[in-house]
Design an enzyme around this catalytic site. Structure first.
Site, short mmCIF file in Angstrom:
data_model
loop_
_atom_site.label_atom_id
_atom_site.label_comp_id
_atom_site.label_asym_id
_atom_site.label_seq_id
_atom_site.Cartn_x
_atom_site.Cartn_y
_atom_site.Cartn_z
N MET A 33 0.86 -1.19 0.00
CA MET A 33 0.00 0.00 0.00
C MET A 33 0.90 1.24 0.00
O MET A 33 0.48 2.32 0.41
CB MET A 33 -0.93 -0.01 1.21
CG MET A 33 -1.89 -1.21 1.17
SD MET A 33 -3.46 -0.93 1.99
CE MET A 33 -2.93 -0.61 3.66
N HIS A 37 9.09 0.83 3.28
CA HIS A 37 10.14 0.85 4.30
C HIS A 37 11.00 -0.39 4.13
O HIS A 37 10.79 -1.17 3.19
CB HIS A 37 9.52 0.94 5.71
CG HIS A 37 8.47 -0.10 5.96
ND1 HIS A 37 8.74 -1.44 6.04
CD2 HIS A 37 7.12 0.02 6.13
CE1 HIS A 37 7.63 -2.10 6.26
NE2 HIS A 37 6.62 -1.24 6.30
N HIS A 40 9.43 -3.74 3.29
CA HIS A 40 9.09 -3.95 1.87
C HIS A 40 10.36 -4.24 1.07
O HIS A 40 10.36 -5.07 0.17
CB HIS A 40 8.43 -2.70 1.28
CG HIS A 40 7.12 -2.34 1.91
ND1 HIS A 40 6.95 -1.20 2.64
CD2 HIS A 40 5.93 -2.99 1.92
CE1 HIS A 40 5.70 -1.13 3.06
NE2 HIS A 40 5.05 -2.21 2.65
N GLN A 64 -10.33 -2.66 2.55
CA GLN A 64 -9.83 -3.23 3.81
C GLN A 64 -9.86 -2.21 4.95
O GLN A 64 -9.35 -2.48 6.04
CB GLN A 64 -8.44 -3.84 3.63
CG GLN A 64 -7.30 -2.89 3.35
CD GLN A 64 -6.04 -3.62 2.89
OE1 GLN A 64 -5.98 -4.14 1.78
NE2 GLN A 64 -5.03 -3.67 3.73
N GLN A 162 6.02 -11.66 7.34
CA GLN A 162 5.51 -12.41 8.50
C GLN A 162 4.88 -11.48 9.54
O GLN A 162 4.08 -11.92 10.36
CB GLN A 162 6.66 -13.22 9.11
CG GLN A 162 6.33 -14.02 10.35
CD GLN A 162 5.24 -15.03 10.11
OE1 GLN A 162 5.28 -15.77 9.13
NE2 GLN A 162 4.26 -15.06 10.99
N GLN A 167 -2.64 -12.21 7.86
CA GLN A 167 -2.77 -11.94 6.41
C GLN A 167 -2.09 -13.06 5.61
O GLN A 167 -2.61 -13.51 4.58
CB GLN A 167 -2.12 -10.59 6.10
CG GLN A 167 -2.01 -10.28 4.62
CD GLN A 167 -1.69 -8.82 4.39
OE1 GLN A 167 -2.56 -7.96 4.44
NE2 GLN A 167 -0.43 -8.50 4.13
N MET A 198 8.84 -3.16 11.76
CA MET A 198 8.67 -2.06 10.80
C MET A 198 7.27 -2.07 10.24
O MET A 198 6.72 -3.14 9.93
CB MET A 198 9.69 -2.18 9.68
CG MET A 198 11.05 -1.79 10.17
SD MET A 198 12.21 -1.70 8.82
CE MET A 198 13.69 -1.34 9.76
N SER A 200 4.32 0.78 8.04
CA SER A 200 4.07 2.13 7.50
C SER A 200 3.42 2.99 8.58
O SER A 200 3.56 4.21 8.57
CB SER A 200 3.17 2.05 6.28
OG SER A 200 3.77 1.20 5.33
N ARG A 201 2.70 2.36 9.50
CA ARG A 201 2.01 3.13 10.55
C ARG A 201 2.99 3.68 11.60
O ARG A 201 2.61 4.54 12.39
CB ARG A 201 0.93 2.29 11.23
CG ARG A 201 -0.27 2.05 10.34
CD ARG A 201 -1.50 1.63 11.11
NE ARG A 201 -2.68 1.67 10.27
CZ ARG A 201 -3.14 0.64 9.56
NH1 ARG A 201 -2.53 -0.52 9.60
NH2 ARG A 201 -4.22 0.78 8.82
O1 PAF Z 1 -0.01 -5.74 3.66
C1 PAF Z 1 -0.46 -4.81 2.94
O2 PAF Z 1 0.19 -3.79 2.72
C2 PAF Z 1 -1.85 -4.95 2.34
O3 PAF Z 1 -2.72 -5.58 3.22
C3 PAF Z 1 -1.84 -5.63 0.97
C4 PAF Z 1 -1.39 -7.07 1.05
C5 PAF Z 1 -0.96 -4.86 0.01
C6 PAF Z 1 -3.28 -5.64 0.39
O4 PAF Z 1 -3.77 -4.35 0.25
#
Ligand code: PAF
Length: 306
Positions: A33, A37, A40, A64, A162, A167, A198, A200-201
């Site tokens: 999204m 960081h 990712h 979501q 992880q 998810q 880590m 994004s929030r």
């Molecule tokens: O983990 C995320 O950033 C999101 O939940 C994802 C997997 C990109 C789906 O929008």
């Protein structure tokens, strides 16, 4: 050096994928999204290593988020994300998919579930508990957008962290049950120097709260250490592990613990004892103060017991 291609439409992604297929090239997808960081980056590095071609998707997925959640406030930093991808050391990703909401939701999308129209994907049994209990539409939204991205890209491999343990389980079941031809790769959580996972929030946190939030991982590690010692003699009672975790977490004033749970690693069912060899996911969600606001930021983390 070739520059990173930016795609806005599914048709562009499909054309690119078809070319890779003709050339017998494997493709890795890293769904994100944005607000990229180091977590990712480790997924991207692994995709670059495993595949001939790699594509990163950047899409803040409305379905979501619940109406009261942080969809509008969610960090959107596409310029910084592109700069990071362009400065990636060594091999770079080949493409970035940055679709508009209307491209991903041709029938439109509302965060209000009663107003939604069109097709959605539910992965029942592992979506309702833990994160799902306070965010009932969250995994339906994740499963829906991941299905769309997998349909658009048809990647050889798709990468998740992880840190979002539930998810990962939801996506693994989605791919298994809907017979989607891809391999789901789950990589270890990347952490700040103090152990904070880590996310994004974390951008919402003051430096002081970031330091204090290290206690979340420390408490999980205390539970893990206790399990490692005890499990040498057989199954371990969940209550005893939980006590080690809450002892540490309860010390932190201003933090609200939403849940701490020990769940079966594949079904996410609640456990009463942890059997060595089967193991467990120990996960928690904690609300911590948000920088310059009376609101809180929700942080999640987990460790795996083996
Ligand atoms: O983990 C995320 O950033 C999101 O939940 C994802 C997997 C990109 C789906 O929008």
């Amino acid at each position: 050096m070739k520059s990173i291609q930016i795609f806005r439409t599914v048709a562009q992604v499909r054309q690119w994928r078809a070319n890779a297929l003709f050339a017998h090239q494997s493709v890795g997808l890293v769904p994100t999204m944005g607000a990229l960081h180091d977590g990712h980056c480790s997924l991207i590095s692994q995709s670059l290593q495993d595949n001939d071609k790699s594509i990163v998707s950047i899409f803040v997925n409305p379905s979501q988020f619940a109406p009261h959640e942080d969809l509008d406030a969610y960090p959107r930093t596409v310029d910084a994300d592109m700069a990071l991808l362009n400065q990636f050391p060594g091999k770079k990703v080949d493409a970035v998919f940055i679709p508009k909401v209307s491209e991903m939701y041709p029938s439109g999308i509302s965060t209000n579930i009663d107003e939604q129209r069109g097709a959605f994907v539910a992965v029942k049994g592992c979506s309702e508990q833990l994160e799902g209990s306070s965010r009932p539409q969250f995994f339906r939204g994740v499963a829906t957008v991941v299905t769309k991205l997998l349909n658009a890209v048809t990647p050889t491999r798709v990468y998740f962290g992880q840190k979002d343990a539930q998810q990962c389980v939801v996506v693994q079941n989605l791919v298994k049950d809907l017979l989607i031809e891809t391999t789901v790769k789950v990589l270890p959580t990347k952490r700040e120097a103090n152990g904070l996972a880590m996310s994004s929030r974390n951008a919402y946190l003051s430096e002081e709260t970031k330091q204090k939030s290290a206690v979340i991982y420390q408490s999980l590690v205390n539970g893990e250490r206790f399990y490692q010692e005890k499990s040498q003699h057989g199954p371990v009672n969940v209550g005893e592990i939980l006590a080690r975790i809450t002892d540490t977490l309860n010390d932190s004033t201003g933090f609200d613990i939403e849940y701490i749970a020990l769940s079966h690693p594949e079904t996410l069912e609640d456990l009463e004892v942890v059997e060595p060899g089967v193991g467990a996911v120990v996960s928690t969600a904690v609300r911590v103060p948000r920088e310059g606001s009376s609101q809180q930021t929700r942080l999640i983390d987990n460790v795996i017991l083996h």
